[in-house]
Design an enzyme around this catalytic site. Sequence first.
Site, PDB file in Angstrom:
ATOM      1  N   GLY A  12       0.770  -1.242   0.000  1.00 36.67           N
ATOM      2  CA  GLY A  12       0.000   0.000   0.000  1.00 36.67           C
ATOM      3  C   GLY A  12       0.796   1.283   0.000  1.00 36.67           C
ATOM      4  O   GLY A  12       0.357   2.282   0.568  1.00 36.67           O
ATOM      5  N   ASN A  14       1.283   3.243  -2.607  1.00 35.36           N
ATOM      6  CA  ASN A  14       0.468   4.207  -3.353  1.00 35.36           C
ATOM      7  C   ASN A  14      -0.723   4.666  -2.522  1.00 35.36           C
ATOM      8  O   ASN A  14      -1.106   5.834  -2.569  1.00 35.36           O
ATOM      9  CB  ASN A  14      -0.006   3.609  -4.685  1.00 35.36           C
ATOM     10  CG  ASN A  14       1.032   3.752  -5.785  1.00 35.36           C
ATOM     11  OD1 ASN A  14       1.615   4.803  -5.970  1.00 35.36           O
ATOM     12  ND2 ASN A  14       1.264   2.668  -6.507  1.00 35.36           N
ATOM     13  N   LYS A  78      -6.457  -7.970  -9.147  1.00 33.89           N
ATOM     14  CA  LYS A  78      -7.571  -8.773  -9.650  1.00 33.89           C
ATOM     15  C   LYS A  78      -8.341  -7.954 -10.687  1.00 33.89           C
ATOM     16  O   LYS A  78      -8.330  -6.730 -10.643  1.00 33.89           O
ATOM     17  CB  LYS A  78      -8.515  -9.189  -8.521  1.00 33.89           C
ATOM     18  CG  LYS A  78      -7.931 -10.250  -7.602  1.00 33.89           C
ATOM     19  CD  LYS A  78      -8.942 -10.814  -6.652  1.00 33.89           C
ATOM     20  CE  LYS A  78      -9.930 -11.739  -7.266  1.00 33.89           C
ATOM     21  NZ  LYS A  78      -9.479 -13.076  -7.594  1.00 33.89           N
ATOM     22  N   ILE A  79      -8.995  -8.655 -11.583  1.00 34.79           N
ATOM     23  CA  ILE A  79      -9.826  -8.001 -12.582  1.00 34.79           C
ATOM     24  C   ILE A  79     -11.213  -7.788 -11.978  1.00 34.79           C
ATOM     25  O   ILE A  79     -11.801  -8.704 -11.397  1.00 34.79           O
ATOM     26  CB  ILE A  79      -9.946  -8.873 -13.862  1.00 34.79           C
ATOM     27  CG1 ILE A  79      -8.554  -9.128 -14.454  1.00 34.79           C
ATOM     28  CG2 ILE A  79     -10.869  -8.223 -14.880  1.00 34.79           C
ATOM     29  CD1 ILE A  79      -7.844  -7.918 -14.952  1.00 34.79           C
ATOM     30  N   ASN A  94      -6.812   3.197 -12.303  1.00 30.11           N
ATOM     31  CA  ASN A  94      -5.773   2.214 -12.000  1.00 30.11           C
ATOM     32  C   ASN A  94      -4.408   2.843 -12.283  1.00 30.11           C
ATOM     33  O   ASN A  94      -4.267   3.673 -13.166  1.00 30.11           O
ATOM     34  CB  ASN A  94      -5.956   0.967 -12.868  1.00 30.11           C
ATOM     35  CG  ASN A  94      -4.948  -0.122 -12.522  1.00 30.11           C
ATOM     36  OD1 ASN A  94      -4.690  -0.384 -11.354  1.00 30.11           O
ATOM     37  ND2 ASN A  94      -4.378  -0.745 -13.531  1.00 30.11           N
ATOM     38  N   HIS A  96      -0.544   1.673 -13.352  1.00 21.27           N
ATOM     39  CA  HIS A  96       0.205   0.533 -13.896  1.00 21.27           C
ATOM     40  C   HIS A  96       1.671   0.941 -14.056  1.00 21.27           C
ATOM     41  O   HIS A  96       1.952   2.042 -14.534  1.00 21.27           O
ATOM     42  CB  HIS A  96      -0.376   0.097 -15.248  1.00 21.27           C
ATOM     43  CG  HIS A  96       0.291  -1.114 -15.793  1.00 21.27           C
ATOM     44  ND1 HIS A  96       0.052  -2.380 -15.306  1.00 21.27           N
ATOM     45  CD2 HIS A  96       1.234  -1.254 -16.756  1.00 21.27           C
ATOM     46  CE1 HIS A  96       0.793  -3.246 -15.958  1.00 21.27           C
ATOM     47  NE2 HIS A  96       1.526  -2.590 -16.839  1.00 21.27           N
TER      48      HIS A  96
END
Length: 192
Positions: A12, A14, A78-79, A94, A96
Site C-alpha cells: 500500500g 500508493n 484482480k480483474i 488504475n 500501472h
Amino acid sequence: MMNIAVLISGSGSNLQTLIDACERKEIDAKIVSVYSNKKNVYGLNRAEKHGIKTYHLEDLESLCDTNYDLIVLAGFLKILPKNVVEKYEHKIINIHPSLIPSFCGKGYYGMKVHQAVIDYGVKVTGCTTHFVSEGADEGPIIMQKWLQVEDDDAQSIQKKVLELEHQCLVESVKAFVEGRIEVKDRKVSIHE
C-alpha cells in the site's frame, strides 16, 4: 467532498501517498474505505492507522452495493467484474508500472513488468494511470510519466518507477476530484 475507496493487494505505498495527499488537502476528498483481496497485507495497517475502514474483499460484486465517487486501484491484482466496471464507468482509476500499451495486460504486474523492461532493452519506461475497462489495462489513458532506463536492473527500475507512480496517481486523482478530466472516446483531456 468526494468519497474514495482504494483497492489494494499488498503493502500500500500508493495508498499511503493518497492518504497523505488527502490529509494535507492537496486532494480535497476523503478515503472512506480500503479493500484488499488478500488478508493481513500491510496496506490494511496503513489505512487503520488513519482511521479508514478496511475490508477483506472476497466478493468484488459487492462494490455494486456501494456508491463511491471514485475507486482507485493501487496495486490491486484482480480483474473487476463487468457489472462493477459498468456501474463505475470512468470512475475507477488504475495505476500501472509501465507506459501502456507496453508491458501491460494479463500477467504483467509487479516485478514482472520491470524485468520485461530490462529483458526487452527499452530506453524509457514509466507508469500510466488509466480508467478501468473490462480488459486488463485497456481503458482510456489519463496520465503517463516516464524516465530513461540507464544502467538499471529490475529492482532499481522498480524503485524509480514507484516514485513516479506516487506523483502520477496523486495528480490524476486530484484532477478527477477537481472535475478537470474529460473523456471522449479513448481520449482523456485534463483541463487546468
